[in-house]
Motif scaffolding. Sequence first.
Motif, PDB file in Angstrom:
ATOM      1  N   ASN A  22       0.812  -1.333   0.057  1.00 62.75           N
ATOM      2  CA  ASN A  22      -0.126  -0.021  -0.231  1.00 62.75           C
ATOM      3  C   ASN A  22       1.012   1.223   0.025  1.00 62.75           C
ATOM      4  O   ASN A  22       0.428   2.110  -0.719  1.00 62.75           O
ATOM      5  N   SER A  46       2.173   1.682  -3.607  1.00 63.75           N
ATOM      6  CA  SER A  46       0.839   1.931  -4.358  1.00 63.75           C
ATOM      7  C   SER A  46       0.528   3.574  -4.193  1.00 63.75           C
ATOM      8  O   SER A  46       0.281   4.162  -5.296  1.00 63.75           O
ATOM      9  N   GLU A  86       1.457   5.972  -7.510  1.00 58.15           N
ATOM     10  CA  GLU A  86      -0.101   5.990  -7.800  1.00 58.15           C
ATOM     11  C   GLU A  86      -0.641   6.102  -9.279  1.00 58.15           C
ATOM     12  O   GLU A  86      -1.846   5.451  -9.404  1.00 58.15           O
ATOM     13  N   PRO A  88      -2.652  -1.745  -9.384  1.00 54.37           N
ATOM     14  CA  PRO A  88      -2.203  -2.439  -8.302  1.00 54.37           C
ATOM     15  C   PRO A  88      -1.708  -3.741  -9.208  1.00 54.37           C
ATOM     16  O   PRO A  88      -0.655  -4.546  -8.808  1.00 54.37           O
ATOM     17  N   LEU A 115       1.947  -2.915 -10.392  1.00 56.41           N
ATOM     18  CA  LEU A 115       2.668  -3.030  -9.349  1.00 56.41           C
ATOM     19  C   LEU A 115       3.127  -4.339  -9.005  1.00 56.41           C
ATOM     20  O   LEU A 115       4.203  -4.859  -8.460  1.00 56.41           O
TER      21      LEU A 115
END
Length: 178
Positions: free
Chosen positions: A124, A127, A131, A135, A138
């Motif tokens: 998180n 991420s 941004e 997800p 990533l």
Amino acid sequence: MLSTTLLEDLIALGKQRWMAAVLTDIGAHKGARFVALINRLSLPRDTLTRTLEAGQALGWVIRNPGHGHPLRPEYILTGEGVRIAEIAARQLSTQAQVGLAPGTLRRWGLPIIHSLDAGFQRFNDLSRVLEIASPRALSQGLRTLAANHLVKRALIDDYPPISRYSLTEIGLILARAA
């Protein structure tokens, strides 16, 4: 020593798979003709065209205004392009030193390594920093880096389980090269 390269530069550099190699070659030769780039880098014509167009859009590469024929253009680096080419050259040199083949690090490889070096260890956190990366992108980037022994994942047995990512020694070498 934390890397001095801006995360935005690494993200922009990673958008085109061959951008680092093209910028490094143009910088090393103080300019290059299109055909010479194709021959030295062994790239397909359309791949090189897309890479050079992206470099022009970013303001890193321009056509040499006083040299060449319109059908045989020569490309040179802008002032900003020279700075980015130096970063790209250091990264490519370091990748070769640690035994990584060109093209091993995908789009999000260097930004993830840079973020992990800055201390962001959880998914998180990464991420939030990256941004604009989905997800899925990533997650795939972390998996690829782990498969290449650049990142290690530690699973902490808790409720819910926690994953922490960290750089291996090879990953630290790459992070510090920028």
